[in-house]
Design a protein around this motif. Structure first.
Motif, PDB file in Angstrom:
ATOM      1  N   PHE A   6      76.620  -1.411  -1.528  1.00 31.50           N
ATOM      2  CA  PHE A   6      76.253  -2.793  -1.840  1.00 31.50           C
ATOM      3  C   PHE A   6      77.065  -3.767  -1.013  1.00 31.50           C
ATOM      4  O   PHE A   6      76.536  -4.668  -0.368  1.00 31.50           O
ATOM      5  N   TYR A   7      78.415  -3.574  -1.001  1.00 32.19           N
ATOM      6  CA  TYR A   7      79.250  -4.511  -0.264  1.00 32.19           C
ATOM      7  C   TYR A   7      78.916  -4.495   1.217  1.00 32.19           C
ATOM      8  O   TYR A   7      78.915  -5.533   1.885  1.00 32.19           O
ATOM      9  N   LEU A   8      78.622  -3.283   1.734  1.00 23.50           N
ATOM     10  CA  LEU A   8      78.274  -3.168   3.139  1.00 23.50           C
ATOM     11  C   LEU A   8      77.056  -4.036   3.460  1.00 23.50           C
ATOM     12  O   LEU A   8      77.079  -4.891   4.355  1.00 23.50           O
ATOM     13  N   PHE A   9      75.985  -3.835   2.666  1.00 19.88           N
ATOM     14  CA  PHE A   9      74.759  -4.565   2.974  1.00 19.88           C
ATOM     15  C   PHE A   9      74.887  -6.043   2.620  1.00 19.88           C
ATOM     16  O   PHE A   9      74.275  -6.892   3.267  1.00 19.88           O
ATOM     17  N   ALA A  10      75.692  -6.356   1.594  1.00 20.31           N
ATOM     18  CA  ALA A  10      75.909  -7.770   1.267  1.00 20.31           C
ATOM     19  C   ALA A  10      76.582  -8.465   2.439  1.00 20.31           C
ATOM     20  O   ALA A  10      76.181  -9.568   2.836  1.00 20.31           O
ATOM     21  N   ALA A  16      74.310 -11.943   8.869  1.00 13.91           N
ATOM     22  CA  ALA A  16      73.037 -12.138   9.566  1.00 13.91           C
ATOM     23  C   ALA A  16      72.441 -13.491   9.223  1.00 13.91           C
ATOM     24  O   ALA A  16      71.886 -14.172  10.090  1.00 13.91           O
ATOM     25  N   ALA A  17      72.587 -13.906   7.949  1.00 12.98           N
ATOM     26  CA  ALA A  17      72.057 -15.213   7.554  1.00 12.98           C
ATOM     27  C   ALA A  17      72.791 -16.323   8.295  1.00 12.98           C
ATOM     28  O   ALA A  17      72.179 -17.287   8.777  1.00 12.98           O
ATOM     29  N   ALA A  41      66.341  -5.403   1.401  1.00  7.92           N
ATOM     30  CA  ALA A  41      65.557  -4.231   1.002  1.00  7.92           C
ATOM     31  C   ALA A  41      66.476  -3.104   0.565  1.00  7.92           C
ATOM     32  O   ALA A  41      66.220  -2.425  -0.435  1.00  7.92           O
ATOM     33  N   ALA A  42      67.590  -2.934   1.291  1.00  8.75           N
ATOM     34  CA  ALA A  42      68.544  -1.882   0.916  1.00  8.75           C
ATOM     35  C   ALA A  42      69.084  -2.144  -0.483  1.00  8.75           C
ATOM     36  O   ALA A  42      69.283  -1.219  -1.273  1.00  8.75           O
TER      37      ALA A  42
END
Lengths: 173, 482
Positions: A6-10, A16-17, A41-42
């Motif tokens: 979660f932290y990785l994709f967050a 990216a934003a 999505a992840a």
């Protein structure tokens, strides 16, 4: 483990934003946006909602973003030169934005929320099936928002035609 | 049957498109009247379901007297704005069908905002109203100001809606429910300090989105530009429609979901109310464009209305419950502000002028409009015998009853300040000489709408009892919640 993912994709999503807003080349911005969509999505996968995750990738990253890129390529606006007259505002905006961020982290950072669990726990979803659960909810509890969204899309289509279609002379009435 | 007003509006929104599509030039003349028919039917349907108190669509949609009040208000506003748009749009756009269709959908969005009882419906209906408002604001494509207005409005709205969405997600996160009453129960049943913290921060974030709709300071910056650039009937709509239903959601959330935190949100709203009315009035003093002047004036008016919510007290049987003040104020403001804008439209239709300097000598060029300007401006300033006075009386009265003496005093001082800029317009109209003394021709439809609004402004002042009853019925449900 899932917390780590979660932290990785967050982190990826936030960076990216930021990139989408900060990057000068519109194509780069669009690609950053794609990265945001994929990391979201992840997260849906982590929340045991694979159907939403796939829909997210197909609709947002696939359809909508490709459309963005087409538009950007057709218009080929070049790189944004920035806005000279608003330099002072930019400084103030960063200042106030950072202040709000610090404030929110200070207030909400310490909050430990009770683990509220809704009706759709991973077990319930596994028993019913993810796509079935989404479909059933759309046509029962969430029927009204679902139908209203269709009217909203109609309004959006009409609006796009009004704003973008070739001009007619007013005297042609 | 409970959603018949919404169904009628949705059907007529599409019907207008179809008539526009298959009709010839002659049938297109009927488009506004088809739209008006839709609004009248929706108004009648609202009266037909008058008195219902039901929660439908799994608790998402609340058809209660409170929402019906706002549905009446929305359909009245819609009818009047369509009728004054007819002359305005002629020669300005070829796409009247799309205009009236999108406008019907924006009234639909208003009726849905009034009934939203779930975070999802709140967000969806606010977005719906926002998108229709952006489109209507930018509808005059050939007009650069209209484009600029729509873009600014859109960018501002997108940001505030993102902030609001974050607040809504936090509310859902701590309570585990989207339903406003369930969230209230979850808050009441917990002693967890973290929940309390989030329950204080999240509504403040939601306030960004609602404040944008209501144009509260500091979420008001879009208003002057959007008001100035938008087609004037749309400006009239923006100044009453989104504001009214923004208040509907603010009142509903504050009084059904957050009553137990009342002690926390009252100071916040009191401060916002003070800066909103003060800033609106002070900046209005310096305006030279009548649409910008009315924009700042409507910001200030939102500040006065908020006083009613600050002074809210639903216990006991006092005539000053605060809530009824807001409802009465909104109803009085609807006719007053629409009337003021119809005056602007009347002048703009004939001369294209929107600057206060162009109003010089108006009393000789268009005596009827000049006289009505006085009525509407007296009402906006809250001077009797006008509807605006009744509204201010009840919101200030509520503040006094709850002991907010300073707030009420600031409200009165601001009303006095507002007299200066309202009367600057009247001074130009009555005491300055016109550069071009030719008389201004006012079209019959606009004259009729001016008469109706002015009559309502005076009628509410001399015979306010029906409006008091209406407000009392509409707020009945909140008494039960308390």
């Amino acid at each position: 483990m899932s917390l780590l993912v979660f932290y990785l994709f967050a982190a990826i999503a936030v960076l990216a934003a930021l990139g989408m807003v900060v990057l000068r080349n519109p194509v780069h911005s669009a690609l950053s946006l794609a990265l945001v969509f994929v990391s979201l999505a992840a997260m849906y996968v982590l929340l045991s909602a694979p159907f939403i995750a796939v829909a997210q990738v197909m609709i947002y990253a696939g359809a909508i973003l490709i459309l963005f890129v087409f538009v950007i390529m057709l218009l080929s606006p070049g790189t944004d030169q920035g806005v000279g007259a608003l330099k002072a505002q930019r400084g103030l905006a960063i200042l106030f934005g950072a202040a709000l961020l610090v404030l929110l982290i200070a207030v909400l950072g310490g909050a430990v929320l009770p683990p509220t669990r809704g009706t759709f726990t991973p077990e319930a979803i596994a028993a019913e099936g993810d796509t079935q659960a989404v479909g059933a909810l759309l046509f029962t509890n969430f029927l009204l928002p679902f139908e209203i969204t269709s009217i909203l899309l109609l309004v959006a289509i009409v609006g796009v035609i009004v704003l973008a279609k070739k001009r007619q002379s007013i005297s042609k009435q | 049957m409970l959603i018949s007003p919404e169904l009628i509006l949705a059907i007529f929104g599409m019907l207008v498109l179809v008539v526009d599509l298959i009709g010839r030039a002659r049938t297109r003349e009927w488009l506004p009247w088809v739209t008006v028919l839709g609004f009248v039917l929706a108004f009648a349907a609202t009266l037909y379901i008058w008195g219902s108190n039901a929660s439908i669509f799994a608790g998402m949609y609340s058809v209660d007297m409170f929402s019906l009040f706002f549905k009446l208000l929305a359909t009245i506003a819609g009818t009047m704005i369509v009728l004054v748009s007819i002359d305005y749009l002629r020669g300005r756009t070829t796409r009247q069908g799309e205009f009236f269709s999108i406008f019907t959908f924006s009234i639909l969005a208003m009726t849905m905002m009034a009934s939203s009882a779930s975070l999802l419906m709140i967000y969806l209906s606010i977005e719906f109203l926002s998108y229709t408002s952006y489109l209507l604001t930018g509808f005059l494509r050939e007009d650069k100001k209209s484009n600029e207005a729509a873009l600014k409005y859109f960018l501002y709205g997108a940001i505030t809606s993102a902030v609001m969405l974050y607040g809504l997600s936090l509310l859902y996160g701590v309570s585990g429910s989207l339903n406003l009453t369930d969230i209230a129960t979850a808050f009441a049943n917990t002693v967890d300090p973290s929940v309390r913290t989030v329950a204080l921060v999240a509504p403040a974030l939601v306030l960004a989105g609602l404040g944008f709709k209501i144009s509260l300071v500091p979420f008001h910056q879009w208003a002057p530009d959007a008001y100035e650039g938008a087609p004037t009937p749309v400006t009239a709509f923006l100044s009453v429609g989104p504001k009214a239903v923004g208040f509907a959601i603010l009142l509903r959330v504050a009084l059904t979901t957050l009553p137990i935190y009342q002690a926390s949100w009252i100071p916040l709203l009191a401060v916002i109310s003070i800066i909103t009315m003060t800033l609106g009035n002070l900046v209005a003093l310096r305006q030279t464009n009548i649409k910008r002047l009315l924009a700042y004036s409507s910001i200030a008016q939102a500040g006065y209305m908020l006083i009613g919510l600050v002074g809210v007290n639903l216990t006991g049987n006092s005539p000053f419950s605060g809530l009824n003040g807001v409802l009465i104020y909104l109803f009085a403001y609807l006719f007053t502000n629409l009337g003021a804008f119809i005056c602007v439209i009347a002048i703009e239709n004939a001369t294209g002028a929107v600057n206060i300097a162009d109003y010089a000598g108006l009393v000789r060029r268009a005596p009827f409009v000049a006289a009505l300007f006085i009525i509407f401006f007296l009402s906006l300033a809250g001077i009797p015998p006008t509807a605006g006075f009744i509204g201010k009386f009840f919101v200030f009265g509520a503040a006094l009853r709850e002991g907010f003496l300073t707030l009420a005093a600031i409200g009165v001082i601001n009303s006095i300040i507002s007299v200066f800029y309202y009367f600057a317009v009247i001074r130009a109209a009555f005491f300055l000489d016109a550069k071009d003394p030719s008389p201004i021709r006012i079209t019959p439809l606009v004259t009729a709408m001016l008469t109706v609004t002015a009559a309502m402004v005076l009628l509410i002042a001399v015979y306010p009892q029906p409006l008091f009853n209406l407000a009392a019925w509409s707020m009945g449900m909140f008494g039960v919640v308390k």
